[in-house]
Motif scaffolding. Sequence first.
Motif, PDB file in Angstrom:
ATOM      1  N   GLU A 137      -2.858   0.204  -7.015  1.00 32.73           N
ATOM      2  CA  GLU A 137      -2.804   1.654  -7.138  1.00 32.73           C
ATOM      3  C   GLU A 137      -1.387   2.119  -6.858  1.00 32.73           C
ATOM      4  O   GLU A 137      -0.686   1.523  -6.046  1.00 32.73           O
ATOM      5  CB  GLU A 137      -3.727   2.329  -6.118  1.00 32.73           C
ATOM      6  CG  GLU A 137      -5.183   2.079  -6.326  1.00 32.73           C
ATOM      7  CD  GLU A 137      -6.039   2.795  -5.292  1.00 32.73           C
ATOM      8  OE1 GLU A 137      -5.499   3.450  -4.379  1.00 32.73           O
ATOM      9  OE2 GLU A 137      -7.261   2.691  -5.402  1.00 32.73           O
TER      10      GLU A 137
ATOM     11  N   GLU B 141      -4.285   3.456 -11.488  1.00 34.91           N
ATOM     12  CA  GLU B 141      -4.970   2.239 -11.057  1.00 34.91           C
ATOM     13  C   GLU B 141      -4.916   1.202 -12.171  1.00 34.91           C
ATOM     14  O   GLU B 141      -5.102   1.531 -13.338  1.00 34.91           O
ATOM     15  CB  GLU B 141      -6.442   2.525 -10.746  1.00 34.91           C
ATOM     16  CG  GLU B 141      -6.666   3.392  -9.549  1.00 34.91           C
ATOM     17  CD  GLU B 141      -8.148   3.616  -9.272  1.00 34.91           C
ATOM     18  OE1 GLU B 141      -9.001   3.186 -10.078  1.00 34.91           O
ATOM     19  OE2 GLU B 141      -8.446   4.235  -8.243  1.00 34.91           O
TER      20      GLU B 141
ATOM     21  N   LYS C 159      -3.182   9.361  -9.065  1.00 34.92           N
ATOM     22  CA  LYS C 159      -2.877   7.948  -8.874  1.00 34.92           C
ATOM     23  C   LYS C 159      -3.162   7.166 -10.140  1.00 34.92           C
ATOM     24  O   LYS C 159      -4.013   7.538 -10.952  1.00 34.92           O
ATOM     25  CB  LYS C 159      -3.669   7.366  -7.707  1.00 34.92           C
ATOM     26  CG  LYS C 159      -5.166   7.312  -7.917  1.00 34.92           C
ATOM     27  CD  LYS C 159      -5.848   6.700  -6.705  1.00 34.92           C
ATOM     28  CE  LYS C 159      -7.358   6.672  -6.898  1.00 34.92           C
ATOM     29  NZ  LYS C 159      -8.008   5.976  -5.800  1.00 34.92           N
TER      30      LYS C 159
END
Length: 153
Positions: free
Chosen positions: A4, A114, A112
């Motif tokens: 992440e 990922e 974020k």
Amino acid sequence: METESFYGVTLSEKEPIAQFDVPEIPEEYIVHSHKLIIKQISLGHEAKSGEFNVVQAETNAINEGEKKTVKIPIAVLKVGETRCLKPNVEFPNGSVTFKLIQGSGPVYVCGKAEMNFGEFDDGDGQMYEDYSDEEEEEYDEVPQTNGKSNKKK
């Protein structure tokens, strides 16, 4: 293995476009999934009173086997009414362009990125699931640009 990383951009009158691109991954890695998740979109304290600020997301989608570009507003912000949204919207497996289509901002988009790695092919037909720390660090940064897109239209 999953990694992440933070994603954040500022959209304004001077820089109304921000591009998120999926990073280049060497062929020996098998990536099961990659997604960008937008957690918060907020209006800066310098925003003009009474002005609507509209953020649009543009990405590719597959519908009935056909790939097409989708453009949709994901935030409408206004001083005195809505200064912050928590949309929790996901963009799986592709690039996304964020554009301030109305207003002068600044608007802050953050979330974020990922990436879920599967196995590693060593070239001899051997598949491994373990990675060294050096290999992990190599892909922690997510490419992002603020301003005009590098892509040719």
